[in-house]
Design a protein around this motif. Structure first.
Motif, mmCIF file in Angstrom:
data_model
loop_
_atom_site.group_PDB
_atom_site.id
_atom_site.type_symbol
_atom_site.label_atom_id
_atom_site.label_comp_id
_atom_site.label_asym_id
_atom_site.label_seq_id
_atom_site.Cartn_x
_atom_site.Cartn_y
_atom_site.Cartn_z
ATOM 1 N N PRO A 246 -3.116 1.877 2.992
ATOM 2 C CA PRO A 246 -2.673 0.478 2.963
ATOM 3 C C PRO A 246 -1.400 0.273 2.129
ATOM 4 C CG PRO A 246 -4.736 0.757 1.744
ATOM 5 C CD PRO A 246 -4.469 2.045 2.444
ATOM 6 N N VAL A 247 -1.194 1.130 1.103
ATOM 7 C CA VAL A 247 0.025 1.012 0.297
ATOM 8 C C VAL A 247 1.246 1.364 1.158
ATOM 9 C CG1 VAL A 247 1.270 1.891 -1.707
ATOM 10 C CG2 VAL A 247 -1.192 1.492 -1.854
ATOM 11 N N PRO B 274 -3.324 -8.364 7.890
ATOM 12 C CA PRO B 274 -4.639 -7.697 7.815
ATOM 13 C C PRO B 274 -4.920 -7.041 6.452
ATOM 14 C CG PRO B 274 -3.345 -6.889 9.697
ATOM 15 C CD PRO B 274 -2.438 -7.724 8.865
ATOM 16 N N LEU B 275 -3.879 -6.835 5.659
ATOM 17 C CA LEU B 275 -4.075 -6.122 4.384
ATOM 18 C C LEU B 275 -4.852 -6.968 3.368
ATOM 19 C CD1 LEU B 275 -0.606 -4.371 3.885
ATOM 20 C CD2 LEU B 275 -2.710 -3.397 4.807
ATOM 21 N N ASP B 276 -4.894 -8.295 3.574
ATOM 22 C CA ASP B 276 -5.666 -9.146 2.661
ATOM 23 C C ASP B 276 -7.124 -8.707 2.582
ATOM 24 O OD1 ASP B 276 -3.631 -10.748 1.839
ATOM 25 O OD2 ASP B 276 -3.871 -12.205 3.473
ATOM 26 N N ALA B 277 -7.619 -8.161 3.688
ATOM 27 C CA ALA B 277 -9.027 -7.766 3.743
ATOM 28 C C ALA B 277 -9.241 -6.347 3.228
ATOM 29 C CB ALA B 277 -9.527 -7.870 5.179
ATOM 30 N N GLU B 278 -8.163 -5.715 2.775
ATOM 31 C CA GLU B 278 -8.232 -4.302 2.365
ATOM 32 C C GLU B 278 -8.758 -4.203 0.929
ATOM 33 O OE1 GLU B 278 -8.390 -0.740 3.048
ATOM 34 O OE2 GLU B 278 -7.150 -1.649 4.631
ATOM 35 N N TYR C 229 -4.107 -5.266 -6.393
ATOM 36 C CA TYR C 229 -2.774 -4.675 -6.369
ATOM 37 C C TYR C 229 -1.735 -5.783 -6.336
ATOM 38 C CZ TYR C 229 0.577 -1.024 -4.909
ATOM 39 O OH TYR C 229 1.615 -0.141 -4.826
ATOM 40 N N TYR C 230 -0.951 -5.952 -7.427
ATOM 41 C CA TYR C 230 -0.065 -7.106 -7.531
ATOM 42 C C TYR C 230 1.048 -7.081 -6.481
ATOM 43 C CZ TYR C 230 3.864 -4.599 -9.619
ATOM 44 O OH TYR C 230 4.920 -3.763 -9.824
ATOM 45 N N LEU C 231 1.375 -5.862 -5.992
ATOM 46 C CA LEU C 231 2.496 -5.766 -5.063
ATOM 47 C C LEU C 231 2.222 -6.428 -3.715
ATOM 48 C CD1 LEU C 231 4.096 -2.266 -5.733
ATOM 49 C CD2 LEU C 231 5.208 -4.500 -5.887
ATOM 50 N N LEU C 232 0.935 -6.535 -3.332
ATOM 51 C CA LEU C 232 0.648 -7.178 -2.038
ATOM 52 C C LEU C 232 1.097 -8.646 -2.060
ATOM 53 C CD1 LEU C 232 -0.470 -7.356 0.827
ATOM 54 C CD2 LEU C 232 -2.768 -7.517 -0.120
ATOM 55 N N PRO C 233 0.596 -9.489 -2.995
ATOM 56 C CA PRO C 233 1.116 -10.864 -3.025
ATOM 57 C C PRO C 233 2.599 -10.935 -3.400
ATOM 58 C CG PRO C 233 -0.467 -10.488 -4.812
ATOM 59 C CD PRO C 233 -0.530 -9.294 -3.922
#
Lengths: 119, 436
Positions: free
Chosen positions: B345-346, B370-374, B380-384
């Motif tokens: 996911p990263v 879809p990564l919100d559900a990961e 992981y702060y980098l997603l938002p």
């Protein structure tokens, strides 16, 4: 110019937890300090004493008694010494004040060499 | 002991990390000679030798050959230890002969082989993963327990416990300092065994590197030192005929390209600078060249690992003088390949950034939805943070500000934190301008 001895006492058991990187940094600090004395022309000599506690000899009633080590309340041992030139105790103390030995919790005994009788 | 030649040259200085690197080499050497069950004794002998230098050199000066001095003192200490420890009984004479015949300055021949053996033992797949890392840093890297604890933001007691358990396991299972029997022609079993062991070694090295890289410049030197140590160990593996492999070269290339960017990662006031905003003239040209050298070597043979693809991405950036000229379509293609290999996911998140450059932020936002559900990215702060950036580009400053606020609720290092705060403020301002 009067001479002074800087006698460096430390507690070797404290070295067990020092990391290799820290040891190198500590040595480099001593070198920097020693070089300052050298370039100022005041350093006469420096020597390290061996690590073992040494011997103490005492004379009593015509007998010599030899024992191990100096009797000391603390675990500190005399590790080595520097002999420097200084005009006064104050100057000698100033020269020793930024010695890294003090930063790491060691003790420095400062003594003037008595050469009055030679004059 | 012969009196050590001591320098009269008062300006002599030691090479960086001499003690740490020598400690690793000497522990590896003595552990090979003593046997891995005596790893603790080897460490003790080496620590004693370093302490002797600490007690001697301030008075006598740094010897002409500091590394040779340390080795000679450690060797004498090892000979003493042999006499003191009854457990060596039958082997003592043989070990003493071997110690006495070693050259002062190059105890192992070819140099680095002992460290490699040590590295492969510390990364043995039978040891727990977190123990491999701590043990490698301690024995090969010459890091102390407090330094390892600081580097991994872990309690000293936890690190100490990992080390004790790992050493006990080494003793009990009889692990030793043998390089895996690789390259035995016709023996696919040996080849598989080597591949698995090499994979574990490379994994540990990359973990070390990332741990240091995540620390950011100037934040904590001990953590940054991990990058240098990882690069050194990687080169050792990649450059030794016994262990070299395309994947090792690819990893070294990747680390070298990334390390080259370190000087440009923060600005004069200590603020984080994104890759596309970095002053590329600050990139370390020597490390970039090292990266390209190993990248070339990694292409020997048909093997293609995730390290290869990551190195290829880093190479594209390294070869692009101006950020505006970045060939994002090539980078996107490489991320597609990497994602197919790893399904991480990263990687998917990083791919989205490349995608936004090629086909815009809206497509990229759809790709990361879809990564919100990961679960792996939950903290992981980098997603938002990436989402905030994409929303900003898509003209939704309110959404961007909310995403940055969400990022700030997740753990991250101080420079990253300040960066997120500044982005959040910018989004707010944009929002107000839009309203008025």
């Amino acid at each position: 110019m009067p001479k002074y001895m800087l006698l460096l006492h430390d507690d070797p058991s404290g070295f067990a937890s020092v990391s290799p990187e820290q040891m190198q940094q500590i040595i480099e600090k001593y070198m920097k300090w020693g070089n300052k004395l050298r370039t100022s022309g005041v350093l006469i000599s420096s020597d390290k004493l061996t690590g073992e506690p040494g011997r103490v000899m005492r004379g009593k009633n015509g007998q010599v008694r030899v024992t191990d080590g100096p009797y000391s309340e603390t675990k500190e041992v005399l590790g080595g010494y520097y002999t420097i030139q200084a005009a006064s105790y104050d100057e000698a103390l100033d020269r020793a004040r930024d010695c890294p030995h003090l930063e790491y919790g060691g003790t420095i005994e400062v003594r003037q060499v008595d050469d009055m009788m030679r004059k | 002991m012969m009196p050590a030649p001591v320098s009269t040259d008062a300006t002599r200085v030691m090479v960086d990390h001499l003690f740490r690197n020598r400690a690793g080499q000497m522990v590896a050497y003595l552990t090979r000679i003593f046997g891995a069950a005596h790893l603790d004794l080897a460490e003790e002998v080496v620590q004693d030798a370093l302490v002797k230098a600490l007690q001697q050199w301030p008075f006598s000066g740094i010897p002409d050959n500091p590394g040779g001095w340390l080795f000679r003192v450690a060797r004498n200490g090892a000979l003493d230890a042999l006499r003191r420890h009854a457990s060596f009984r039958d082997k003592a004479a043989e070990i003493a002969r071997e110690l006495s015949s070693a050259a002062y300055d190059a105890p192992d021949d070819p140099p680095g082989d002992d460290e490699l053996r040590m590295m492969f033992m510390c990364c043995h797949p039978s040891l727990p993963r977190d123990a491999r890392v701590a043990l490698s840093l301690k024995t090969v890297g010459g890091f102390s327990v407090p330094e390892i604890a600081r580097a991994f933001l872990t309690a000293e007691s936890a690190i100490a416990q990992r080390l004790v358990r790992a050493k006990r396991q080494i003793r009990e299972t009889g692990l030793d300092l043998e390089l895996p029997g690789q390259r035995a022609p016709g023996s696919s079993e040996a080849e598989d065994g080597f591949a698995a062991r090499l994979e574990s070694v490379l994994e540990v090295i990359y973990l070390l590197f990332n741990e240091g890289y995540a620390a950011g410049s100037g934040e904590d030197l001990v953590r940054l030192d991990l990058c240098g140590e990882a690069l050194r160990l990687g080169r050792l593996v990649a450059d030794s005929p016994a262990t070299t492999a395309p994947a090792a070269h690819a990893l070294v290339a990747l680390m070298a390209f990334q390390a080259a960017r370190l000087p440009a990662r923060v600005d004069a006031s200590g603020e984080l600078v994104l890759l596309e905003d970095q002053d590329r003239s600050l990139w370390d040209a020597r490390l970039t060249a090292l990266g390209f050298h190993h990248f070339g070597e990694s292409a020997e043979g048909p093997v293609k690992t995730p390290y290869h693809v990551q190195a290829a991405i880093a190479a594209v950036h390294a070869g692009t003088a101006e950020a505006a000229h970045t060939p994002w379509d090539r980078i996107l293609a490489l991320y597609d390949e990497l994602l197919a290999m790893t399904s991480s996911p990263v990687v998917a998140l990083n791919r989205a950034v490349a995608l936004s450059k090629v086909s815009g932020p809206v497509d990229a936002l759809a790709a990361i939805a879809p990564l919100d559900a990961e679960p792996a990215l939950a903290g992981y702060y980098l997603l938002p943070a990436v989402k905030g950036r994409l929303l900003m580009e898509a003209g939704d400053p309110a959404g961007a500000a909310a995403a940055y606020r969400a990022a700030l609720e997740r753990p991250c290092a101080e420079p990253e934190r300040r960066f997120l705060i500044s982005q959040e403020t910018r989004s707010q301002e944009k929002q107000e301008i839009k309203r008025s």
